[in-house]
Enzyme design. Structure first.
Site, PDB file in Angstrom:
ATOM      1  N   ASN A 184      30.089  47.250  11.211  1.00 27.98           N
ATOM      2  CA  ASN A 184      28.781  47.378  11.152  1.00 27.98           C
ATOM      3  C   ASN A 184      28.075  47.684  12.798  1.00 27.98           C
ATOM      4  O   ASN A 184      27.484  48.647  12.973  1.00 27.98           O
ATOM      5  CB  ASN A 184      27.502  46.360  11.296  1.00 27.98           C
ATOM      6  CG  ASN A 184      28.436  44.485  11.652  1.00 27.98           C
ATOM      7  OD1 ASN A 184      28.980  44.931  12.196  1.00 27.98           O
ATOM      8  ND2 ASN A 184      27.475  44.241  12.358  1.00 27.98           N
ATOM      9  N   GLU A 210      33.008  35.757  16.265  1.00 30.16           N
ATOM     10  CA  GLU A 210      31.337  36.029  16.804  1.00 30.16           C
ATOM     11  C   GLU A 210      31.290  36.219  14.858  1.00 30.16           C
ATOM     12  O   GLU A 210      31.446  37.053  14.322  1.00 30.16           O
ATOM     13  CB  GLU A 210      31.340  37.262  17.025  1.00 30.16           C
ATOM     14  CG  GLU A 210      31.370  37.128  18.774  1.00 30.16           C
ATOM     15  CD  GLU A 210      30.562  36.342  19.633  1.00 30.16           C
ATOM     16  OE1 GLU A 210      29.747  36.084  18.826  1.00 30.16           O
ATOM     17  OE2 GLU A 210      31.183  36.455  20.353  1.00 30.16           O
ATOM     18  N   CYS A 253      24.599  40.718  12.861  1.00 29.79           N
ATOM     19  CA  CYS A 253      24.592  39.401  13.151  1.00 29.79           C
ATOM     20  C   CYS A 253      23.186  38.467  13.145  1.00 29.79           C
ATOM     21  O   CYS A 253      23.045  37.542  13.126  1.00 29.79           O
ATOM     22  CB  CYS A 253      26.195  38.808  13.267  1.00 29.79           C
ATOM     23  SG  CYS A 253      25.759  40.036  15.351  1.00 29.79           S
ATOM     24  N   GLU A 288      30.850  36.780  24.219  1.00 26.97           N
ATOM     25  CA  GLU A 288      30.450  38.644  24.980  1.00 26.97           C
ATOM     26  C   GLU A 288      29.581  38.699  25.134  1.00 26.97           C
ATOM     27  O   GLU A 288      28.652  37.964  25.361  1.00 26.97           O
ATOM     28  CB  GLU A 288      31.044  38.785  23.509  1.00 26.97           C
ATOM     29  CG  GLU A 288      32.353  38.620  22.927  1.00 26.97           C
ATOM     30  CD  GLU A 288      33.020  39.947  22.011  1.00 26.97           C
ATOM     31  OE1 GLU A 288      31.659  40.312  21.009  1.00 26.97           O
ATOM     32  OE2 GLU A 288      33.673  39.911  21.837  1.00 26.97           O
TER      33      GLU A 288
HETATM   34  P1  NAD Z   1      34.567  40.404   5.035  1.00 30.42           P
HETATM   35  O1  NAD Z   1      34.619  38.994   4.605  1.00 30.42           O
HETATM   36  O2  NAD Z   1      35.854  40.686   4.052  1.00 30.42           O
HETATM   37  O3  NAD Z   1      35.201  41.520   6.384  1.00 30.42           O
HETATM   38  C1  NAD Z   1      34.169  41.257   6.973  1.00 30.42           C
HETATM   39  C2  NAD Z   1      34.846  41.745   8.594  1.00 30.42           C
HETATM   40  O4  NAD Z   1      35.974  41.056   9.082  1.00 30.42           O
HETATM   41  C3  NAD Z   1      34.839  42.934   7.876  1.00 30.42           C
HETATM   42  O5  NAD Z   1      34.829  43.938   9.204  1.00 30.42           O
HETATM   43  C4  NAD Z   1      37.051  42.763   7.759  1.00 30.42           C
HETATM   44  O6  NAD Z   1      36.505  44.523   8.128  1.00 30.42           O
HETATM   45  C5  NAD Z   1      37.297  42.467   8.356  1.00 30.42           C
HETATM   46  N1  NAD Z   1      38.314  40.745   7.770  1.00 30.42           N
HETATM   47  C6  NAD Z   1      38.498  41.201   6.782  1.00 30.42           C
HETATM   48  N2  NAD Z   1      39.843  40.134   6.440  1.00 30.42           N
HETATM   49  C7  NAD Z   1      40.115  40.002   8.067  1.00 30.42           C
HETATM   50  C8  NAD Z   1      41.732  39.235   8.356  1.00 30.42           C
HETATM   51  N3  NAD Z   1      42.406  38.676   7.618  1.00 30.42           N
HETATM   52  N4  NAD Z   1      41.859  40.030   9.506  1.00 30.42           N
HETATM   53  C9  NAD Z   1      40.189  40.226  10.018  1.00 30.42           C
HETATM   54  N5  NAD Z   1      39.273  41.345  10.242  1.00 30.42           N
HETATM   55  C10 NAD Z   1      39.187  40.662   8.670  1.00 30.42           C
HETATM   56  O7  NAD Z   1      33.231  40.810   4.130  1.00 30.42           O
HETATM   57  P2  NAD Z   1      32.524  42.701   4.304  1.00 30.42           P
HETATM   58  O8  NAD Z   1      32.241  42.759   3.032  1.00 30.42           O
HETATM   59  O9  NAD Z   1      33.977  43.771   4.759  1.00 30.42           O
HETATM   60  O10 NAD Z   1      31.146  41.973   5.381  1.00 30.42           O
HETATM   61  C11 NAD Z   1      30.778  40.867   4.350  1.00 30.42           C
HETATM   62  C12 NAD Z   1      29.548  40.296   5.096  1.00 30.42           C
HETATM   63  O11 NAD Z   1      30.819  40.257   6.105  1.00 30.42           O
HETATM   64  C13 NAD Z   1      28.338  40.069   5.670  1.00 30.42           C
HETATM   65  O12 NAD Z   1      27.812  39.696   4.231  1.00 30.42           O
HETATM   66  C14 NAD Z   1      28.061  39.525   6.365  1.00 30.42           C
HETATM   67  O13 NAD Z   1      28.241  38.501   7.019  1.00 30.42           O
HETATM   68  C15 NAD Z   1      29.665  39.481   7.400  1.00 30.42           C
HETATM   69  N6  NAD Z   1      29.796  40.223   8.433  1.00 30.42           N
HETATM   70  C16 NAD Z   1      29.170  40.081   9.355  1.00 30.42           C
HETATM   71  C17 NAD Z   1      29.430  40.495  10.656  1.00 30.42           C
HETATM   72  C18 NAD Z   1      29.172  40.433  11.803  1.00 30.42           C
HETATM   73  O14 NAD Z   1      29.164  41.261  12.712  1.00 30.42           O
HETATM   74  N7  NAD Z   1      29.008  38.718  12.911  1.00 30.42           N
HETATM   75  C19 NAD Z   1      30.221  41.500  10.316  1.00 30.42           C
HETATM   76  C20 NAD Z   1      30.561  42.784   9.283  1.00 30.42           C
HETATM   77  C21 NAD Z   1      30.502  41.483   8.522  1.00 30.42           C
END
Ligand code: NAD
Length: 486
Positions: free
Chosen positions: A150, A248, A282, A456
């Protein structure tokens, strides 16, 4: 944008068996490039490089580290437009917003460049005149950092700048959905003079990369930005090696609007923040609780602001909101909106995905949303706004603190007493009153409860990469200290 390769010890790494994954433009679904998928040999090379890089970098003076980071900040700022264009192509946000993110990445890098020289220890008052006792702050060691899609420039920049300022080396794994922006950010640090091995970039499958890096004895700290679900998995892996972690994670920021504000102005201000990055933030304001006296006007003004937003390809200068970054988010919006309507919510505007290619979903406002609707407890991470009403301040506090999340929270009121009462009572890492920017380079960015821990940014962002060493040294007298003293 062709091919994104991992970058290890100062050169591109090509896996033995070249496998790659396509990268899409979310505005039209077209493939814009490929990203390599790293193999185990590549991860071993990255670990070795980070171990060697750490020995070099921790012995580089903090002033020299700061100077290199200043140069990196200058380069990132100078490349704002080209990096912004890459970001819009692979992530979707409007170009002006993307360039703003790149500028903020430079600001954060600059802040850490200055903080690099302030990792102060202290001199203790000793119990004996023969002894000198110091407390030192030292870099924790090689770090593994995992970034989401994001904020593809800001998240890597924050993680790189904090670690490098403290004297740590780093292996950065960006999201494989937005690899090209991260590559540009890394390149700026390399061009600024970060030595080989200090900053390494790996692209690959999370399920392979994260467990492998976290289990390695080389890695002393992990930093992750992403969902709470993934954060919990990584924390379990980190616990096995007792590794320090900065997490985070997700949020679901309450917005408490009291009836002493102008509801139209409040709604316009909140809407401008809500639809930034199509709500994929977020700290995005996500659960709106509006006091009964101004509820109707607030809902009407919010829906009006949502309807008037121009949604389109982020490369089109007239677009105020771009597509969602991936099709998973569009599906999630559809499910959350259907569920809320099924629970009795009223659809004020939006509510159906766009036709044609691209992950478009319109700004959507739901009113009268009951607490039982999934969207009141599940982070939407998209352009959907649920609004409910409340009567008393006690009720508002109860709503604000009802979820396991505690990242950002917003309050709108003209009363100083209410503002203070709310900022004291809300369980969140960041609270903003009559304002929607919770993050600056100088402020600690992080959450409480299941939104994570550690920060951070701010002085805390440097501290996150330092360990404490207490040194007691005899400075007078010939005898060794008698045994048994502790
Ligand atoms: P997701 O839960 O699969 O992934 C979230 C993020 O984590 C992605 O960038 C993904 O590349 C990374 N990720 C996934 N598995 C990982 C692992 N084993 N090791 C390291 N990184 C890993 O879901 P998604 O569909 O990509 O995103 C959905 C949800 O994730 C959103 O609804 C939101 O709640 C959350 N999200 C939060 C933030 C934030 O800034 N806190 C950023 C992106 C997504």
């Amino acid at each position: 944008m062709e091919h994104a390769h991992s970058f290890i010890a100062g050169r591109h790494y090509l896996p033995g068996e070249l496998t790659a994954s396509p990268v899409y433009n979310p505005a039209n679904g077209q493939v814009i490039g490929q990203v390599d998928i790293i193999d185990t040999a590549g991860l071993d090379a990255a670990l070795q490089a980070a171990a060697e890089g750490f020995q070099k970098w921790k012995n580089t003076s903090a002033y020299e580290r700061g100077r290199i980071l200043q140069d990196a900040a200058r380069l990132i700022r100078a490349r704002k437009e080209s990096i912004g264009r890459i970001m819009t192509l692979e992530q979707g946000k409007p170009l002006a917003e993307a360039m703003g993110e790149v500028a903020t990445s430079a600001d954060n890098t600059e802040w850490m460049a200055q903080e690099a020289t302030r990792a102060y220890g202290r001199l203790l008052v000793p119990r004996s005149a023969d002894v000198e006792q110091t407390v030192r702050r030292e870099p924790i060691g090689p770090v593994a950092s995992f970034c989401p899609w994001n904020f593809p420039a800001l998240t890597p920049a924050r993680k790189i700048a904090g670690a490098l300022a403290a004297g740590c080396s780093l292996i950065l794994k960006p999201s494989e959905e937005t690899p090209f922006t991260a590559r540009e950010i890394v390149q700026a640090f390399i061009d600024a003079g970060v030595p080989d091995g200090v900053l390494n970039l790996v692209y690959g499958k999370s399920r392979h990369v994260s467990p492998y890096l976290i289990a390695s004895p080389v890695i002393r700290k992990i930093s992750f930005t992403g969902s709470t679900a993934v954060g919990k998995e990584l924390l379990e892996l980190a616990a096995k090696g007792v590794k320090r972690s900065t997490m985070e994670l997700g949020g679901h920021a309450p917005v408490i609007v009291f009836d002493d504000v102008d509801p139209v102005k409040a709604a316009q201000q909140a809407a401008a923040s809500k639809f930034r990055n199509a709500g994929q933030v977020c700290t995005s304001p996500t659960r709106f609780y509006v006091q009964a006296g101004v509820y109707k006007e607030f809902v009407a003004a919010f829906a009006e602001a949502a309807r008037s937003l121009r949604v389109g390809d982020g490369m089109d200068a007239s677009s105020q909101m771009g597509p969602l970054a991936n099709s998973r988010r569009v599906q999630a919006m559809e499910e959350l909106v259907d569920d809320a309507i099924g629970h009795g919510a009223r659809l004020e505007c939006g509510g159906a995905p766009g036709e044609g290619p691209g992950n478009f979903y319109p700004p959507t406002v739901l009113s009268n949303v009951p607490e039982t609707a999934r969207i009141m407890s599940e982070e939407p991470f998209g352009p959907v706004v649920p609004i409910a009403s409340f009567d008393t301040i006690e009720e508002a506090i109860q709503h604000a603190n009802a979820l396991p999340f505690g990242l950002a929270a917003y309050v709108m009121t003209r009363s100083l007493a209410r503002a203070s009462a709310m900022s004291n009572a809300i369980e969140a890492g960041m609270v903003a009153v009559n304002y929607f920017t919770v993050s600056t380079p100088a402020s600690p960015f992080g959450g409480v409860k299941e939104s994570g821990y550690g920060s951070e940014g701010g002085v805390e962002g440097l501290d996150a990469y330092l360990v404490t060493k207490s040194v007691t040294q005899r400075i007078a007298g010939d005898d060794l200290q008698p045994s048994g003293a502790a």
